[in-house]
Design a protein around this motif. Structure first.
Motif, short mmCIF file in Angstrom:
data_model
loop_
_atom_site.label_atom_id
_atom_site.label_comp_id
_atom_site.label_asym_id
_atom_site.label_seq_id
_atom_site.Cartn_x
_atom_site.Cartn_y
_atom_site.Cartn_z
N PHE A 148 37.17 48.48 70.48
CA PHE A 148 37.89 49.27 71.68
C PHE A 148 38.00 48.61 72.76
N THR A 149 37.94 47.20 73.05
CA THR A 149 38.23 46.62 74.13
C THR A 149 39.73 46.16 74.03
N PRO A 150 40.53 46.60 75.35
CA PRO A 150 41.85 46.20 75.27
C PRO A 150 42.08 44.73 75.13
N SER A 151 43.32 44.34 74.10
CA SER A 151 43.53 42.85 73.81
C SER A 151 44.35 42.28 75.13
N VAL A 152 43.90 42.22 76.10
CA VAL A 152 44.58 41.71 77.35
C VAL A 152 43.86 40.24 77.54
N ASP A 153 44.86 39.30 77.77
CA ASP A 153 44.21 38.13 78.12
C ASP A 153 43.52 37.99 79.21
N SER A 154 42.36 36.99 79.06
CA SER A 154 41.45 36.98 80.18
C SER A 154 42.23 36.25 81.29
N SER A 155 41.60 35.99 82.44
CA SER A 155 42.32 35.29 83.73
C SER A 155 41.29 34.69 84.65
N TRP A 156 41.97 33.66 85.26
CA TRP A 156 41.04 32.76 86.14
C TRP A 156 40.44 33.62 87.03
N TRP A 157 41.15 34.63 87.35
CA TRP A 157 40.41 35.63 88.46
C TRP A 157 39.34 36.06 88.31
N TYR A 158 38.65 36.12 87.08
CA TYR A 158 37.43 36.33 86.83
C TYR A 158 36.33 35.33 87.27
N ILE A 159 36.63 34.31 87.87
CA ILE A 159 35.81 33.31 88.45
C ILE A 159 34.92 33.91 89.63
N GLY A 160 35.73 35.09 90.11
CA GLY A 160 35.17 35.70 91.49
C GLY A 160 34.08 36.42 90.91
N ALA A 161 34.07 36.89 89.75
CA ALA A 161 32.83 37.64 89.35
C ALA A 161 31.50 36.53 89.08
N LEU A 162 31.67 35.57 88.73
CA LEU A 162 30.73 34.53 88.34
C LEU A 162 29.99 33.90 89.33
N GLY A 163 30.61 33.92 90.64
CA GLY A 163 29.90 33.35 91.88
C GLY A 163 29.44 31.91 91.69
N ALA A 164 28.35 31.68 92.07
CA ALA A 164 27.44 30.48 91.97
C ALA A 164 27.26 30.02 90.50
N ARG A 165 27.37 30.74 89.57
CA ARG A 165 27.10 30.37 88.40
C ARG A 165 28.23 29.71 87.41
N VAL A 166 29.20 29.35 88.22
CA VAL A 166 30.09 28.60 87.56
C VAL A 166 30.03 27.74 86.79
N ILE A 167 30.24 27.54 85.19
CA ILE A 167 30.27 26.61 84.42
C ILE A 167 31.45 26.53 83.86
N CYS A 168 32.15 25.46 83.69
CA CYS A 168 33.65 25.51 83.35
C CYS A 168 33.78 26.05 81.90
N ASP A 169 33.01 25.52 81.04
CA ASP A 169 32.90 25.92 79.51
C ASP A 169 32.87 27.45 79.54
N ASN A 170 32.35 28.24 80.53
CA ASN A 170 32.01 29.65 80.26
C ASN A 170 32.90 30.44 81.18
N ILE A 171 33.83 29.83 81.49
CA ILE A 171 34.74 30.75 82.29
C ILE A 171 35.79 31.14 81.46
N PRO A 172 35.78 32.41 81.11
CA PRO A 172 37.07 33.06 80.13
C PRO A 172 38.34 32.86 80.89
N GLY A 173 39.45 32.66 80.08
CA GLY A 173 40.61 32.56 80.69
C GLY A 173 41.22 31.45 80.93
N LEU A 174 40.36 30.41 81.12
CA LEU A 174 41.01 29.34 81.61
C LEU A 174 41.86 28.51 80.55
N VAL A 175 42.86 27.92 80.64
CA VAL A 175 43.80 27.13 79.70
C VAL A 175 43.35 25.57 79.96
#
Length: 381
Positions: A42-69
């Protein structure tokens, strides 16, 4: 649900930067598998976006960021400190988006724990999508440029290339100091933000690339000259000046006006560019936001369109504008609630250096939009 391969499942924090608790890695217990599958269904099939980096804050790990090409992931791995700046910038431009549309039916709402950040509303190639792509691109430029000037990044510093003597309306001055490195900010933002759109060639990708560029140029448009005076008693007989970015609000205001005058376009037959839908439109669209689909009215909740509706939204009874109850509530009417509010009043300056105020209570009417009323015949079926 955020299940990242090789890293277990994370509960992602809200945009305010609240830290999340990391779950133990490994496969989920069997008892949770049906629940997870239901959520995924039931989750909408919308592509992830780099915008979500803002939610990850200081815990940015490149392999874990959804939506990056791949290109974005490579830039992230090479410049992790830049990703921290982009994450902080994402919070800033989202706040600015919500400020600009606070009185509108669509108010730049974000969805918690959603990798798309804005949900299905971004699937439509509308004015709202045009604005979001422009302000997000501008936000990256602003964040990177500011971090360069503040010495927070290893790869760049402030711009010291401007040298020599010149003049303005106030007289002669010397270029000096440390100018904001806007050119590096634009260069990195173009490489990072445009990477996804350059992988495909369709109308939406062309639209996004165009609006991304408008956002980048909007920041540069408001560069200003700041000066420091030298001379006896601080006189401005001699001045040293540098270029600095204006407050991001000016960029937000500018792009908000461009949203109002956005131009509807269609793709050329050869797929190389746009044509303006209105044949009588004669101006260039170089600095205009463009869109290809009309927006929904956002009056009612529509999960397919990503519309949250306006039921329960606060409106201004006396306004004739977008925030007025007639417009905001789409003609459904509004409810009025009387509430008590406490505010500071009768403030007095007390020597030295203090202001004392009383807490004053007042009763005010708050107006909120009524929900959509189902037709009577639906209750009979």
């Amino acid at each position: 649900v955020c299940c990242v391969e090789k890293h277990g499942c994370d509960s992602i924090a809200q945009f305010a930067g609240v830290q999340s608790r990391r779950q133990p890695s490994g496969s989920a217990p069997r008892i949770y598998l049906p629940f997870i599958l239901l959520l995924l269904m039931f989750t909408p099939s919308v592509d992830s976006s780099w915008w979500y980096i803002g939610a990850l804050g200081a815990r940015v790990i490149c392999d874990n960021i959804p939506g990056l090409v791949n290109k974005q992931r490579q830039l992230c791995q090479r410049h992790p400190d830049l990703m921290q700046s982009i994450g902080e910038g994402a919070k800033e431009w989202i706040r600015e988006c919500q400020h600009q549309f606070r009185h509108h039916r669509w108010n730049c709402s974000t969805l918690e724990r959603d990798h798309t950040v804005f949900g299905r509303v971004m699937l439509r190639s509308s004015r709202e999508a045009a604005f979001v792509y422009a302000i997000s691109s501008a936000g990256v430029v602003y964040a990177i440029t500011r971090a360069c000037s503040q010495g927070e990044l290893k790869i760049c510093r402030c711009d010291t290339n401007r040298r020599g003597r010149t003049s303005d309306e106030e007289g002669d001055f010397d270029w000096g100091g440390c100018s904001d490195n806007i050119n590096y900010g634009i260069k990195f933002a173009k490489a990072f933000v445009d990477a996804r759109e350059r992988m495909v060639k369709d109308a939406r990708a062309l639209m996004n690339l165009h609006n991304n560029r408008c956002g980048r140029m909007a920041v540069k448009r408001f560069m200003k000259t700041e000066c420091k005076c030298h001379g006896v008693s601080g006189s401005c007989a001699l001045r040293t000046c540098w270029l600095a970015m204006s407050d991001f609000r000016r960029t937000g205001d500018y792009l908000r006006k461009k949203y109002n005058t956005a131009v509807e376009v269609t793709m050329n037959q050869d797929g190389s560019g746009f044509m303006v839908a209105d044949r009588d439109y004669k101006r260039t669209t170089k600095n205009d936001l463009v869109y290809t689909e009309n927006s929904p009215d956002y009056c009612l909740m529509d999960r397919l369109a990503g519309s949250l509706g306006t039921a329960g939204r606060v409106c201004n009874k006396s306004s004739r504008g977008m925030d007025g109850c007639e417009v905001m509530c789409c003609g459904r009417g509004y409810d009025t609630t009387r509430v008590n509010r406490v505010s500071k009043c009768e403030c007095k300056f007390k020597w030295c250096c203090a202001v004392e105020c009383r807490d004053c209570e007042e009763t005010v009417d708050v107006h909120t939009c009524k929900p959509h009323k189902k037709p009577d015949w639906l209750d009979l079926t």
